[in-house]
Write an enzyme that holds these catalytic residues in place. Sequence first.
Site, PDB file in Angstrom:
ATOM      1  N   ARG A  36       0.790  -1.418  -0.145  1.00  0.00           N
ATOM      2  CA  ARG A  36      -0.110   0.001  -0.013  1.00  0.00           C
ATOM      3  C   ARG A  36       1.458   1.705  -0.038  1.00  0.00           C
ATOM      4  O   ARG A  36       2.114   1.607   0.306  1.00  0.00           O
ATOM      5  CB  ARG A  36      -0.638   0.150   1.192  1.00  0.00           C
ATOM      6  CG  ARG A  36      -0.017   0.323   2.376  1.00  0.00           C
ATOM      7  CD  ARG A  36      -1.046   1.909   3.012  1.00  0.00           C
ATOM      8  NE  ARG A  36       0.700   1.589   4.625  1.00  0.00           N
ATOM      9  CZ  ARG A  36       1.547   2.211   4.154  1.00  0.00           C
ATOM     10  NH1 ARG A  36       2.687   2.254   3.301  1.00  0.00           N
ATOM     11  NH2 ARG A  36       2.364   2.408   5.457  1.00  0.00           N
ATOM     12  N   GLU A  42      -0.993  10.603   7.904  1.00  0.00           N
ATOM     13  CA  GLU A  42       0.210   9.603   8.783  1.00  0.00           C
ATOM     14  C   GLU A  42       0.195   9.141   9.898  1.00  0.00           C
ATOM     15  O   GLU A  42       0.187  10.679  10.642  1.00  0.00           O
ATOM     16  CB  GLU A  42       0.869  10.216   7.453  1.00  0.00           C
ATOM     17  CG  GLU A  42       1.626   9.118   7.955  1.00  0.00           C
ATOM     18  CD  GLU A  42       1.596   8.327   6.701  1.00  0.00           C
ATOM     19  OE1 GLU A  42       1.748   6.831   7.083  1.00  0.00           O
ATOM     20  OE2 GLU A  42       1.626   8.695   5.304  1.00  0.00           O
ATOM     21  N   HIS A  43       0.245   7.927  10.250  1.00  0.00           N
ATOM     22  CA  HIS A  43       0.541   7.982  12.168  1.00  0.00           C
ATOM     23  C   HIS A  43      -0.457   8.537  12.752  1.00  0.00           C
ATOM     24  O   HIS A  43      -0.406   9.117  14.054  1.00  0.00           O
ATOM     25  CB  HIS A  43       1.912   8.977  12.674  1.00  0.00           C
ATOM     26  CG  HIS A  43       3.062   8.383  12.378  1.00  0.00           C
ATOM     27  ND1 HIS A  43       3.583   6.917  13.389  1.00  0.00           N
ATOM     28  CD2 HIS A  43       3.836   8.500  10.934  1.00  0.00           C
ATOM     29  CE1 HIS A  43       5.097   6.689  12.755  1.00  0.00           C
ATOM     30  NE2 HIS A  43       4.750   6.727  11.545  1.00  0.00           N
ATOM     31  N   GLY A 130      11.567  -2.518   3.409  1.00  0.00           N
ATOM     32  CA  GLY A 130      12.117  -1.158   4.405  1.00  0.00           C
ATOM     33  C   GLY A 130      11.775  -0.265   3.310  1.00  0.00           C
ATOM     34  O   GLY A 130      12.413   0.491   3.587  1.00  0.00           O
ATOM     35  N   GLY A 132       8.562   1.207   3.595  1.00  0.00           N
ATOM     36  CA  GLY A 132       7.418   2.137   3.512  1.00  0.00           C
ATOM     37  C   GLY A 132       5.987   1.688   3.062  1.00  0.00           C
ATOM     38  O   GLY A 132       5.242   2.223   2.726  1.00  0.00           O
ATOM     39  N   SER A 135       5.017  -4.088   2.990  1.00  0.00           N
ATOM     40  CA  SER A 135       5.444  -5.600   2.356  1.00  0.00           C
ATOM     41  C   SER A 135       5.145  -6.590   3.653  1.00  0.00           C
ATOM     42  O   SER A 135       4.221  -7.982   3.452  1.00  0.00           O
ATOM     43  CB  SER A 135       6.713  -5.382   1.466  1.00  0.00           C
ATOM     44  OG  SER A 135       8.111  -5.690   2.564  1.00  0.00           O
ATOM     45  N   ASP A 180      -2.385  -0.175   7.242  1.00  0.00           N
ATOM     46  CA  ASP A 180      -0.992  -1.735   6.568  1.00  0.00           C
ATOM     47  C   ASP A 180      -2.338  -3.232   5.995  1.00  0.00           C
ATOM     48  O   ASP A 180      -2.521  -3.285   5.090  1.00  0.00           O
ATOM     49  CB  ASP A 180      -0.383  -2.423   6.405  1.00  0.00           C
ATOM     50  CG  ASP A 180       0.711  -0.518   7.300  1.00  0.00           C
ATOM     51  OD1 ASP A 180       0.302   0.975   6.696  1.00  0.00           O
ATOM     52  OD2 ASP A 180       1.769  -0.622   8.149  1.00  0.00           O
ATOM     53  N   TYR A 230       8.580   3.773  16.839  1.00  0.00           N
ATOM     54  CA  TYR A 230       7.954   3.553  16.814  1.00  0.00           C
ATOM     55  C   TYR A 230       6.416   3.450  18.114  1.00  0.00           C
ATOM     56  O   TYR A 230       5.399   4.206  17.616  1.00  0.00           O
ATOM     57  CB  TYR A 230       6.867   2.484  15.520  1.00  0.00           C
ATOM     58  CG  TYR A 230       5.415   2.816  14.983  1.00  0.00           C
ATOM     59  CD1 TYR A 230       4.869   3.505  13.876  1.00  0.00           C
ATOM     60  CD2 TYR A 230       4.294   1.667  15.436  1.00  0.00           C
ATOM     61  CE1 TYR A 230       3.833   2.973  13.550  1.00  0.00           C
ATOM     62  CE2 TYR A 230       2.785   1.896  15.249  1.00  0.00           C
ATOM     63  CZ  TYR A 230       2.848   2.319  13.962  1.00  0.00           C
ATOM     64  OH  TYR A 230       1.854   2.247  13.432  1.00  0.00           O
TER      65      TYR A 230
HETATM   66  C1  GLA Z   1       3.268   1.987   9.890  1.00  0.00           C
HETATM   67  C2  GLA Z   1       2.284   1.125  10.537  1.00  0.00           C
HETATM   68  C3  GLA Z   1       0.705   1.512  10.064  1.00  0.00           C
HETATM   69  C4  GLA Z   1       0.178   3.044  10.659  1.00  0.00           C
HETATM   70  C5  GLA Z   1       2.013   3.878   9.467  1.00  0.00           C
HETATM   71  C6  GLA Z   1       1.808   5.393   9.428  1.00  0.00           C
HETATM   72  O1  GLA Z   1       3.707   1.379   8.281  1.00  0.00           O
HETATM   73  O2  GLA Z   1       2.322  -0.306  10.557  1.00  0.00           O
HETATM   74  O3  GLA Z   1       0.122   1.011  11.331  1.00  0.00           O
HETATM   75  O4  GLA Z   1       0.601   3.512  11.575  1.00  0.00           O
HETATM   76  O5  GLA Z   1       3.301   3.289   9.721  1.00  0.00           O
HETATM   77  O6  GLA Z   1       0.781   6.029   9.088  1.00  0.00           O
END
Ligand code: GLA
Length: 392
Positions: A36, A42-43, A130, A132, A135, A180, A230
């Site tokens: 994806r 984001e976050h 890796g 983002g 995968s 994700d 994270y």
């Molecule tokens: C990673 C996490 C997701 C999300 C993103 C940031 O991909 O797996 O759940 O928090 O970071 O948006």
Amino acid sequence: MLEINPHLNDLIADAQAGLQEYFGLKASTTATAPGRVNLIGEHIDYCDGLVLPLAIDRHIVIAAKTTAHDEVRIASDLSKESISFHVGAPVQPGEPRWSNYIRGVLRGFQNRGHQLPGFDAYIISSIPQGAGLSSSAALELAVATLLEGLLDTRLATREKALLCQQAEHEFAHVPCGIMDQFSSAFGRENRLVLIDCRSGIPDLVPFDNPDMTLLIANTMVSHELSDGIYAQRRKQTQQALAFLEKHSWRDVSIEELEASWRQLEEPINRRARHVVTEINRTVTAAEALAHNEFEVLGKLMAASHDSLRDDFEVSCKELDTLVEIARGIGRKGGVIGTRMTGGGFGGSTVTLCETRKSSQIADTLAAEYTKATGIRPQIFASRPSEGARLVH
Ligand code: GLA
């Protein structure tokens, strides 16, 4: 410089050929699941927020056949080492680390009362690791979908995504949100997956204008989500919410946050500002998209990146460099919006641009990024693609 996405049918053929070569077996069941990219939001999936990702045209494919013994054996192009473990007893975490995405999903099925058969499988991937681009979520969804086929059972899509998220939490120890796994599970061609992470309900939003292209640019710098940062960010948002005495970030206004700014300690107040403003941006972005207001979307993407860089502090030099180059190309050069995407600390940027200028934009991004960093980026375009499924 614009890399062509390998065709899904070729990946399927390669996975089935891999199973034949490695194990001498003809595949009975083949499953695919996409990675994806997140357009905006984001976050904030772990903050009851709204997020706007899409499944990309990059996939994990697993071809498999059940065997008479109680062992799972998997070979792949992801890693030179093949893996094997028994499924007669509850599956446990183990080595190599990447096998935990698979082990965790198998255990999820066992926890639901399924007796697992032994099987041999071969995995092929076109999702850079890796980068983002999820995968790992794709691997989880591909395995879960494969098991649906092997066990001749079907889980509700939402339940399947949640099972995969649980595998990531408990076996890979990444306290991720739901974005994700939902993207990989619910993705559809020509649709974005607008996820309301408070209700847990995804809404498929049209994204089918052929004049618009999404470019994904991989910095080739790798982040590691399980290294604690994270989890630390997630904890900081929980601390802020508790301090504000609210149950959900959806109930926090920017005025309320400003009123508590000094009492909330630095950097917690900035983390909180990212969450509140990013939720607002995503709501506005979804409305803008519904009215084809791409310029508005572009501005929101810019503000999102700045907030992730300055307030949430999850960007890095390489991501900022790619974003600055795309900003330099600007609206005249065909760039509508650009930002980092995914967890951060490396990985990729997503750039919304005019299709007719996309390959020129990719060339400029690549040339200038290499000049600035000495690294060759990987750049490809993607349209929204179909979520996890069995191949018939
Ligand atoms: C990673 C996490 C997701 C999300 C993103 C940031 O991909 O797996 O759940 O928090 O970071 O948006």
